[in-house]
Design an enzyme around this catalytic site. Structure first.
Site, PDB file in Angstrom:
ATOM      1  CG  HIS A 265      68.826 -23.008  56.259  1.00  0.00           C
ATOM      2  ND1 HIS A 265      68.908 -23.504  57.545  1.00  0.00           N
ATOM      3  CD2 HIS A 265      68.782 -21.643  56.393  1.00  0.00           C
ATOM      4  CE1 HIS A 265      68.901 -22.489  58.405  1.00  0.00           C
ATOM      5  NE2 HIS A 265      68.827 -21.356  57.743  1.00  0.00           N
ATOM      6  CG  ASP A 316      69.668 -20.635  61.989  1.00  0.00           C
ATOM      7  OD1 ASP A 316      69.726 -19.413  62.153  1.00  0.00           O
ATOM      8  OD2 ASP A 316      69.020 -21.144  61.062  1.00  0.00           O
TER       9      ASP A 316
HETATM   10  C1  NGQ Z   1      67.847 -14.853  59.829  1.00  0.00           C
HETATM   11  N1  NGQ Z   1      67.016 -17.081  60.029  1.00  0.00           N
HETATM   12  O1  NGQ Z   1      68.482 -14.122  59.082  1.00  0.00           O
HETATM   13  O2  NGQ Z   1      67.940 -14.767  61.066  1.00  0.00           O
HETATM   14  C2  NGQ Z   1      66.962 -15.913  59.219  1.00  0.00           C
HETATM   15  C3  NGQ Z   1      65.556 -15.430  59.109  1.00  0.00           C
HETATM   16  C4  NGQ Z   1      65.354 -14.536  56.775  1.00  0.00           C
HETATM   17  C5  NGQ Z   1      66.790 -18.281  59.486  1.00  0.00           C
HETATM   18  N2  NGQ Z   1      66.602 -18.344  58.220  1.00  0.00           N
HETATM   19  C6  NGQ Z   1      65.385 -14.241  58.236  1.00  0.00           C
HETATM   20  N3  NGQ Z   1      66.749 -19.358  60.212  1.00  0.00           N
HETATM   21  O3  NGQ Z   1      65.812 -15.596  56.331  1.00  0.00           O
HETATM   22  O4  NGQ Z   1      64.892 -13.671  56.035  1.00  0.00           O
HETATM   23 ZN    ZN Z   2      70.567 -18.145  59.642  1.00  0.00          ZN
END
Ligand code: NGQ
Ligand code: ZN
Length: 443
Positions: A265, A316
């Site tokens: 990101h 993602d």
């Molecule tokens: C994840 N996903 O680990 O799946 C993360 C969300 C977080 C994204 N950041 C959870 N798109 O970052 O704590």
């Molecule tokens: Zn991720």
């Protein structure tokens, strides 16, 4: 296997009438200006397969099911609550079935390798499975079942926020101590096929301290090393509150960030952070469709590219799985933001800049060979159909694939295996069936 393409993207440019042969999973020969031979598979347009540098395969299971507004204003954080509820129910069988579906769709989209940022390690109650690497084994099995090449990125997770804050109950399936995590990396090594790689991924600055992150980088040198960073404004503010520095600023000044690293990101950056990342040679892992879906913000692509920054694309959350679509969304986010066109291009083709950048950066981030159609490279190829038959052999083909309507993925080979034929993965029906059974039980 032999293949004849009307037009192919070779390392030094587009060529016509290209005949390729494969042997042992690699490209054996490439001959431009060649006549097709009987038995050749015929393609319109041949390009190298792209790496998908960031996937959470299990999230494919609830694609399209988090688009209902709740009582308060919805956000990344309310989405995360829903995601955790889904994650807490997932069995090993469902993990494999859903991952296989995601990998089928990745191959059909033109991705021939996936970086699986895998953190759903333990049983629903948080207990370690009899095989502590059970869930990683399911990821490996899904890759094997579908034929996609895997860069397995087992995730290290210990905390629930800056401070550090203790992990929350919803995070109980993700957690390891250092020894348990080192054993998981070894178990992933033991499962890797010759085309696979094993890296590691401290989840984020929220989930691991810089001391832990630096310790991991030193304990496992030379491997792909991925971390989520600076995705949400709240995360930037929490980091500032914790240490007085912004996430990327803090990471760059406290950890040995280099070319093995992939910053996922990196949405919220100051100009100094943009230059700082570019100077390390690390790759930024952009996931433009998920970033749009989750309301993250807009990556400063123009400044980052001008600074010489490296990037690749990830799917993602797998809410949609499309290689061309990630490139398109990145460019469109820039156009909406700057009210200009062809923002990511240098001069000339936007599609070519995005395609070549993502091929190089994605391979670097996944510890994989650069995707290219030349002898000795892995036989990872994508054939696009051009039903309009426009006579061209130049970068407009990439522009048309990414932004236009006509060109579609017809055939895909990964390590020489012909896995997608006529747009469909050879095991699609069986894998969709198994995933449907798993998803019906979960939703
Ligand atoms: C994840 N996903 O680990 O799946 C993360 C969300 C977080 C994204 N950041 C959870 N798109 O970052 O704590
Ligand atoms: Zn991720």
């Amino acid at each position: 296997m032999t293949l004849h393409a009307r037009t192919a993207l070779l390392p030094d440019g587009w060529a016509r009438n290209v005949r390729l042969t494969f042997a042992a999973g690699q490209i054996a020969s490439v001959a431009p200006d060649a006549l097709p031979q009987p038995g050749d598979h015929r393609a319109d347009i041949l390009i190298p397969g792209l790496p998908n540098l960031h996937s959470h395969a299990f999230q494919r299971g609830f694609s399209g099911l988090t688009e209902q507004r709740g009582p308060s204003r919805d956000s990344f954080w309310t989405w995360r609550e829903m995601m955790y509820r889904f994650a807490l129910q997932l069995t090993p069988e469902a993990m494999q079935a859903i991952a296989a579906l995601a990998y089928v769709e990745m191959l059909e989209a033109g991705f021939t390798r996936v970086g699986e940022f895998h953190y759903l390690h333990h049983a629903p109650d948080g207990a370690v499975y009899d095989n502590p690497a059970e869930m990683s084994a399911r990821i490996s099995a899904a890759a094997e079942e579908t034929g996609i090449s895997l860069t397995h990125l087992p995730v290290f997770y210990t905390h629930g926020g800056f401070g550090p804050k203790p992990a929350g109950d919803g995070q109980r399936r993700f957690l390891h101590d250092g020894d348990g995590f080192a054993r998981l990396v070894q178990a992933c090594d033991a499962m890797a096929r010759p085309q696979d790689r094993v890296g590691l991924a401290p989840h984020s600055l929220r989930a691991a301290t810089v001391a832990q992150i630096t310790g991991l980088a030193q304990a496992f040198p030379g491997r792909p090393f991925h971390i989520h960073i600076a995705e949400q404004v709240q995360e930037v503010e929490d980091c500032l509150g914790f240490c007085g520095q912004r996430p990327v600023e803090y990471l760059l000044s406290h950890a040995p960030v280099g070319a093995d690293w992939c910053l996922i990101h990196a949405t919220h950056l100051t100009p100094a952070e943009v230059q700082g990342i570019a100077d390390t040679g690390a790759v930024v892992g952009l996931c433009p469709i998920t970033e749009a879906n989750l309301g993250d913000g807009i990556f400063p692509a123009e400044a980052f590219l001008a600074a010489g920054g490296r990037f690749g694309f990830g799917t993602d959350s797998n809410v949609q799985i499309t290689a061309a679509g990630e490139a398109r969304m990145l460019e469109y986010s820039q156009r909406l933001n700057t009210r200009a066109r062809n923002v990511c291009a240098d001069t000339g083709s936007t599609g070519a800049r995005l395609f070549h950048g993502a091929a190089m950066g994605g391979a670097q981030a996944l510890g994989a060979p650069v995707p290219q159609l030349c002898p000795g490279a892995p036989a990872d190829l994508v054939a696009l159909d051009d039903p309009m038959g426009l006579d061209m052999a130049d970068d407009r083909l990439l522009d048309r694939w990414i932004f236009g309507r006509d060109l579609v993925v017809a055939d895909v080979w990964a390590t020489g295996r012909h896995l997608v034929r006529g747009g469909r993965h050879i095991a699609r029906d069986r894998i969709v069936q198994a995933a449907a059974v798993a998803c019906r039980a979960l939703v």
